[in-house]
Motif scaffolding. Structure first.
Motif, short mmCIF file in Angstrom:
data_model
loop_
_atom_site.label_atom_id
_atom_site.label_comp_id
_atom_site.label_asym_id
_atom_site.label_seq_id
_atom_site.Cartn_x
_atom_site.Cartn_y
_atom_site.Cartn_z
N GLY A 1 -7.37 3.77 -4.61
CA GLY A 1 -6.71 2.60 -5.15
C GLY A 1 -7.16 2.20 -6.55
O GLY A 1 -7.03 1.04 -6.93
N SER B 1 5.45 2.36 -8.31
CA SER B 1 5.05 1.13 -7.62
C SER B 1 4.50 0.09 -8.58
O SER B 1 4.37 -1.07 -8.22
N ASN B 2 4.18 0.50 -9.81
CA ASN B 2 3.76 -0.50 -10.80
C ASN B 2 4.86 -0.78 -11.81
O ASN B 2 4.60 -1.39 -12.85
N THR C 1 -6.12 7.40 -7.50
CA THR C 1 -5.18 6.27 -7.52
C THR C 1 -4.60 6.00 -6.13
O THR C 1 -4.40 4.85 -5.78
N THR C 2 -4.31 7.04 -5.35
CA THR C 2 -3.68 6.76 -4.06
C THR C 2 -4.71 6.43 -2.98
O THR C 2 -4.53 5.48 -2.23
N ILE D 1 2.15 10.33 -4.89
CA ILE D 1 1.31 9.78 -5.96
C ILE D 1 2.21 8.85 -6.75
O ILE D 1 2.70 9.19 -7.82
N ARG D 2 2.46 7.66 -6.20
CA ARG D 2 3.53 6.82 -6.74
C ARG D 2 2.97 5.66 -7.55
O ARG D 2 3.40 4.52 -7.39
N TYR D 3 2.02 5.96 -8.42
CA TYR D 3 1.45 4.86 -9.21
C TYR D 3 2.47 4.30 -10.18
O TYR D 3 2.64 3.08 -10.30
N PRO E 1 -6.97 1.89 -10.63
CA PRO E 1 -5.88 1.87 -11.61
C PRO E 1 -5.89 3.17 -12.43
O PRO E 1 -6.92 3.82 -12.56
N LEU E 2 -4.71 3.51 -12.96
CA LEU E 2 -4.56 4.78 -13.67
C LEU E 2 -5.49 4.86 -14.88
O LEU E 2 -6.04 5.92 -15.19
N THR F 1 4.76 13.08 -9.09
CA THR F 1 4.43 12.39 -7.82
C THR F 1 4.16 13.34 -6.65
O THR F 1 3.63 12.90 -5.64
N HIS G 1 0.90 12.31 -11.77
CA HIS G 1 1.57 11.02 -11.63
C HIS G 1 3.01 11.06 -12.09
O HIS G 1 3.83 10.28 -11.63
#
Lengths: 294, 310
Positions: B53, B131-132, B49-50, B126-128, B55-56, B210, B207
């Motif tokens: 890029g 940030s979403n 994810t980081t 790991i800020r999915y 998606p989870l 993080t 996730h």
């Protein structure tokens, strides 16, 4: 590789092999208990370190040599307690329950140490610090040499005990065939208990030796000692005492060698890979247990 | 409130971890490698994810797949050994994974600075979820949705032919082999499915917190993973859930009021539960009431123990 590198390499190998006698003692303890009970005692290394801690209580009043004796004795007492609590009270046919109870004991001992010492490492008395024996350009640290020699003495004593005494005969009989041993009039509980006490003596000694060789005792010692002890048990072959001795020295030497070659943070990767190599190519270990035994 | 949401998330993640160990214990294998698969899932999904890029929703299944592949690869050599040897072999594997995490440095530059595992400093950022714009409730729903899905799948497995085969192998390997059960297939499939579940829980863990580092994945975590099903009882999936609630909710969070004494009681209470209920919490009156009131899988059949020489 030039001459100096070769010297450093040999030096770290020697130091490692000497330190490996501690791993050998812990490995013997695991092997002994596995031999009679067919079960793992995961709290063993923690109890060994705890025994060394308790022996510190007499350090102000007694000469350092007595500290080692005290550690061995306390180890024996702790061994008996662990047997009574974690093994004797649980049904024999539930191996997973015993595994878990020894894990509970491991955590309990660890936390008791942290609680009582407030997590501070404690200094442990070492013997012969600074007096090194030089052999050509190499030197043998005499405190490690003492640890090694002491470990060898204990192992010889154990072998004599197992081979020459009635108690040793009973231990070997119960580990080979518990039902037949019971039919011949041996008390299984008594034999198991005395095996735990003997293993506890060894463990207490090993804990004291680890403290002496490193200089401090810390609760952080318990997990690495547990893992290394298990590795030694498997490489040596389950239930084999000579195997555990040789494997202990090999693991100690290999550990220091890789530390010299690859640095401390990668050291254990190679030790574990060594274990994997054994499991794949020689799953029985150095001295595999005789096949077909029930 | 946030505290309880966080606790419920932790319980969900650990339930998944416990269920992964349940698969292996069901075939009579005591594996301490679950912490390693968990770590692989955490690092893999975090990197996907980081750094890539993704998606989870794609990264999590991919992480589970990677963990499952590694688990199957580990499962084959591990078949050569059992009992204590398997325990030690899996400890060795988990330690190797942890040390690789410890030594892994692989940073890539993205729009918001370099990201990726940074050796002993761990793998942060790991800020999915933040940030979403995911709220705690939404993360919680995702976690427990996955727990429910995995439990349903395992309950179905348990009733299907695969579950029967697993249980037969767990009860008595020799007997299972002599009626023609393929031991290799049963054990390796348990390793693979257990590895996938552990990877999934690791992915969520990465996730959720993080920041991950090698210290998250010690032998202690693997010990917890097998402790949940054993403490809870192997007879029912609910045993694992009960044990996670008991350990994470009661022993770790509930006893915080005791301060320093909590960690002392921790080991002692695990010991006590094992002494009183060697077949797990699920066989106690509270456990039976719990399993009865949520009747979802079969009434507890006496299938614990098995012939694990451990």
């Amino acid at each position: 590789m030039n001459y100096n590198n070769l010297l450093d390499l040999s030096q770290s190998l020697i130091d490692g092999v000497l330190f490996g006698s501690i791993y050998a003692l812990i490995g013997i303890g695991f092997t002994l208990i596995f031999g009679v009970m067919n079960k793992i005692n995961l709290s063993y290394a923690a109890a060994s370190v705890a025994a060394a801690y308790v022996s510190l209580l007499i350090v102000q009043t007694a000469p350092p040599a007595l500290v080692y004796v005290a550690a061995a004795l306390v180890g024996g007492v702790l061994g008996a307690l662990v047997y009574l609590i974690c093994f004797h009270l649980l049904p024999l046919n539930k191996p997973l329950a015993t595994l878990m109870s020894t894990v509970g004991m491991l955590l309990l001992i660890d936390e008791a140490i942290v609680h009582i010492t407030a997590g501070m490492p404690q200094n442990y008395p070492a013997m012969f610090v600074g007096a090194n024996i030089d052999i050509g350009p190499l030197s043998l640290r005499s405190d490690l040499l003492f640890v090694f020699g002491f470990g060898c003495l204990v192992m010889i004593g154990l072998t004599l005990l197992l081979k020459r005494t009635r108690l040793g005969l009973a231990t070997r009989a119960v580990s080979q065939q518990p039902v037949a041993a019971q039919l011949c009039g041996m008390s299984i509980t008594g034999t198991n208990m005395s095996t735990f006490v003997i293993a506890g003596f060894l463990g207490g000694t090993a804990g004291a030796m680890a403290g002496a060789a490193i200089g401090v005792l810390s609760p952080l010692l318990t997990l690495p000692l547990t893992v290394k002890g298990l590795v030694v048990t498997v490489i040596g072959g389950l239930g084999s005492i000579p195997g555990a001795i040789i494997a202990g020295l090999v693991v100690g030497g290999a550990e220091n060698l890789f530390q010299y070659l690859r640095g401390v943070s990668e050291r254990d990767i190679y030790v574990m890979l060594l274990l994997f190599a054994f499991l794949v190519f020689r799953p029985g270990g150095l001295f595999p247990p005789p096949a077909g035994r029930d | 409130m946030d505290f309880y949401l966080g606790l419920a998330q932790v319980i969900g993640v650990h339930t998944l971890l416990g269920l992964s160990a349940w698969c292996l214990l069901h075939t009579g294998q005591v594996s301490l490698a679950q912490g390693g698969f968990f770590a692989i899932g955490a690092y893999a999904s975090g990197m996907l994810t980081t750094m890539a890029g993704w998606p989870l929703g794609v990264a999590l299944p991919a992480a589970a797949l990677i963990s499952a592949t590694v688990a199957v690869a580990v499962g084959f050599p591990a078949l050569r050994v059992k009992g204590l040897m398997l325990v030690v072999a899996t400890v060795a594997f988990a330690e190797i994974v942890r040390l690789v995490c410890f030594n892994l440095t692989w940073r890539v530059n993205t729009g918001s600075g370099p990201v990726g595992p940074d050796g002993s400093l761990g793998f942060g950022g790991i800020r999915y979820f933040p940030s979403n714009g995911w709220s705690s409730i939404e993360i919680l729903i995702l976690i427990w949705g996955l727990v429910a899905a995995v439990m349903l799948a395992l309950a179905w497995f348990d009733r299907s032919r695969i579950g029967t085969l697993w249980r037969a192998v767990g009860e008595d390997e020799v007997a299972a082999q002599s009626v023609g059960i393929n031991l290799t297939a049963a054990k390796v499939s348990a390793f693979g499915i257990g590895g996938a579940i552990a990877g999934l829980s690791g992915g969520i863990f990465a996730h959720q917190v993080t920041h991950i580092e090698h210290g998250n994945f010690t032998i202690l975590l693997a010990t917890f993973a097998i402790a949940y099903p054993i403490l809870g009882g192997l007879a029912s999936l609910w045993g694992t859930v009960l044990a996670v609630i008991f350990i994470q909710g009661f022993l770790i969070e509930g006893l915080r009021v005791l301060g320093d004494w909590r960690s002392l009681l921790f080991g002692a209470l695990i010991l006590l539960v094992m002494l009183l209920r060697p077949s797990g919490i699920i066989t106690s009156p509270i456990g039976r009431w719990f399993a009865r009131s949520i009747r979802f899988d079969r009434p507890a059949a006496p299938t614990t123990g098995g012939k694990t020489h451990a």
